[in-house]
Scaffold this active site. Structure first.
Site, PDB file in Angstrom:
ATOM      1  N   HIS A   1       1.569   2.949  11.772  1.00  8.71           N
ATOM      2  CA  HIS A   1       0.194   2.875  11.278  1.00  8.71           C
ATOM      3  C   HIS A   1      -0.566   4.180  11.518  1.00  8.71           C
ATOM      4  O   HIS A   1      -1.162   4.734  10.598  1.00  8.71           O
ATOM      5  CB  HIS A   1      -0.535   1.717  11.958  1.00  8.71           C
ATOM      6  CG  HIS A   1      -1.924   1.518  11.459  1.00  8.71           C
ATOM      7  ND1 HIS A   1      -2.235   0.662  10.432  1.00  8.71           N
ATOM      8  CD2 HIS A   1      -3.095   2.082  11.845  1.00  8.71           C
ATOM      9  CE1 HIS A   1      -3.531   0.702  10.197  1.00  8.71           C
ATOM     10  NE2 HIS A   1      -4.082   1.565  11.048  1.00  8.71           N
TER      11      HIS A   1
ATOM     12  N   HIS B   1      -3.391   9.017  10.255  1.00  7.83           N
ATOM     13  CA  HIS B   1      -4.349   9.873  10.954  1.00  7.83           C
ATOM     14  C   HIS B   1      -3.689  11.120  11.538  1.00  7.83           C
ATOM     15  O   HIS B   1      -4.228  11.705  12.481  1.00  7.83           O
ATOM     16  CB  HIS B   1      -5.006   9.081  12.085  1.00  7.83           C
ATOM     17  CG  HIS B   1      -5.810   7.908  11.619  1.00  7.83           C
ATOM     18  ND1 HIS B   1      -7.037   8.038  11.003  1.00  7.83           N
ATOM     19  CD2 HIS B   1      -5.549   6.572  11.649  1.00  7.83           C
ATOM     20  CE1 HIS B   1      -7.501   6.839  10.695  1.00  7.83           C
ATOM     21  NE2 HIS B   1      -6.624   5.929  11.084  1.00  7.83           N
TER      22      HIS B   1
ATOM     23  N   LYS C   1      -8.521   6.621   0.266  1.00  7.38           N
ATOM     24  CA  LYS C   1      -9.108   6.322   1.577  1.00  7.38           C
ATOM     25  C   LYS C   1     -10.484   6.977   1.618  1.00  7.38           C
ATOM     26  O   LYS C   1     -10.594   8.213   1.572  1.00  7.38           O
ATOM     27  CB  LYS C   1      -8.222   6.839   2.707  1.00  7.38           C
ATOM     28  CG  LYS C   1      -8.715   6.395   4.078  1.00  7.38           C
ATOM     29  CD  LYS C   1      -7.588   6.169   5.057  1.00  7.38           C
ATOM     30  CE  LYS C   1      -8.105   5.507   6.325  1.00  7.38           C
ATOM     31  NZ  LYS C   1      -7.040   5.123   7.259  1.00  7.38           N
TER      32      LYS C   1
END
Length: 309
Positions: A181, A197, A242
């Site tokens: 993730h 990220h 996003k």
């Protein structure tokens, strides 16, 4: 009249004092201290202008979550160059990059972990455990009573936090992990980008023309510059957008693993947030718990270039 005047000023002064005190209380000084120690120990952090270059271009606009399109405020990639030879010459980066193709992108699709992938996970953990950054993080956690001194046990703890598979989507098998993730990225029902990220993954996906940078996100008085090590950005990936994502830039994988591990292990809350002053940045560090594993973790940039001082 005069009495009311002084009373009014007294209220103003009390309000200012309260606000100032509240502001000082919002920064977690202990975490700021240990994170800055780790920042100084991160000898594998790459230097902007030397090992990589970015082009910030325009400021991205607002779009709602779940959007499939956005006005592109950046005609070119975020990363104009990255010294891949440098990346591959550093053991932790080289082993980290081998992990990025080990996952199914969509939630709801069960992960199948091969023996080779387990070996790659172990090799990566072995590499980061040898760094000064992770050794200091381990000592800090031992002092807090959150980890055992035995390195094998600490490695197992890291493995369970980051690589243990779990159900993110209730349908199907175990389809996610903290590492996937945070560092690789996922899509939810084909409608939403989750995670992603990490700056190395961002660069590699840009290079393959799978990811399209749309522009930076920032307050009007806090415009980023090309040397910043933390950015808020907007991008599209596999046909989805996003609206805003935050990430460190240039930092080593061991640094990110260390700070998020500390934040996770020093709290038992479902959601943990902490405001820290790190180098010239003020950040809100965020970690979501998924049982005994990390659900997500990221830095939310509040201000840069010491504008919060």
């Amino acid at each position: 009249m005069r009495r009311g005047y002084y009373f009014g000023w007294l209220l103003v002064l009390l309000a200012l004092f309260t606000c100032s005190d509240a502001s000082s209380q919002t920064v977690n000084q202990e975490l700021s201290n240990i994170f800055n120690e780790l920042w100084k120990l991160d000898v594998n952090r790459l230097s902007p202008g030397t090992h990589y270059n970015i082009s910030l271009q325009g400021k991205a606009g607002y779009i709602p979550q779940g959007s499939t399109s956005a006005v592109d405020h950046a005609s070119f990639p975020l990363f104009t160059s990255v010294d891949e030879a440098k990346l591959n010459s550093i053991t932790t980066y080289a082993r980290f990059m081998k992990l990025l193709d080990n996952y199914e992108r969509s939630t709801g699709v069960a992960e199948r972990v091969t023996a080779e992938e387990v070996t790659e996970n172990n090799s990566f953990l072995d590499a980061i455990l040898e760094t000064a950054v992770m050794k200091r993080a381990h000592r800090y956690l031992i002092g807090k009573g959150k980890s055992r001194s035995d390195q094998r046990r600490f490695k197992n703890q890291l493995n369970n936090m980051w690589f243990r598979l779990y159900h993110r989507d209730r349908n199907g098998g175990e389809d996610s992990s903290g590492f996937e993730h945070v560092f690789v990225g996922e899509t939810k029902f084909g409608r939403e980008i989750m995670g992603l990220h990490n700056w190395v993954q961002f660069y590699l996906q840009e290079k393959q023309e799978i990811l399209d940078y749309k522009g930076y996100k920032a307050r009007d008085n806090d415009v980023p510059n090309k040397d910043d090590h933390v950015l808020n950005v907007q991008f599209s990936w596999h046909g989805l957008v996003k609206p805003v994502a935050s990430a460190f830039v240039g930092v080593s994988p061991e640094f990110e693993m260390a700070i998020f591990t500390i934040l996770f292990l020093t709290s038992t809350e479902k959601t943990t947030t902490a405001v820290v002053n790190l180098d010239e940045y003020q950040l809100e560090m965020v970690v979501y718990r998924h049982g005994r594993s990390i659900g997500t973790a990221y830095p939310k940039l509040l201000s840069s270039n010491n504008r919060h001082v």
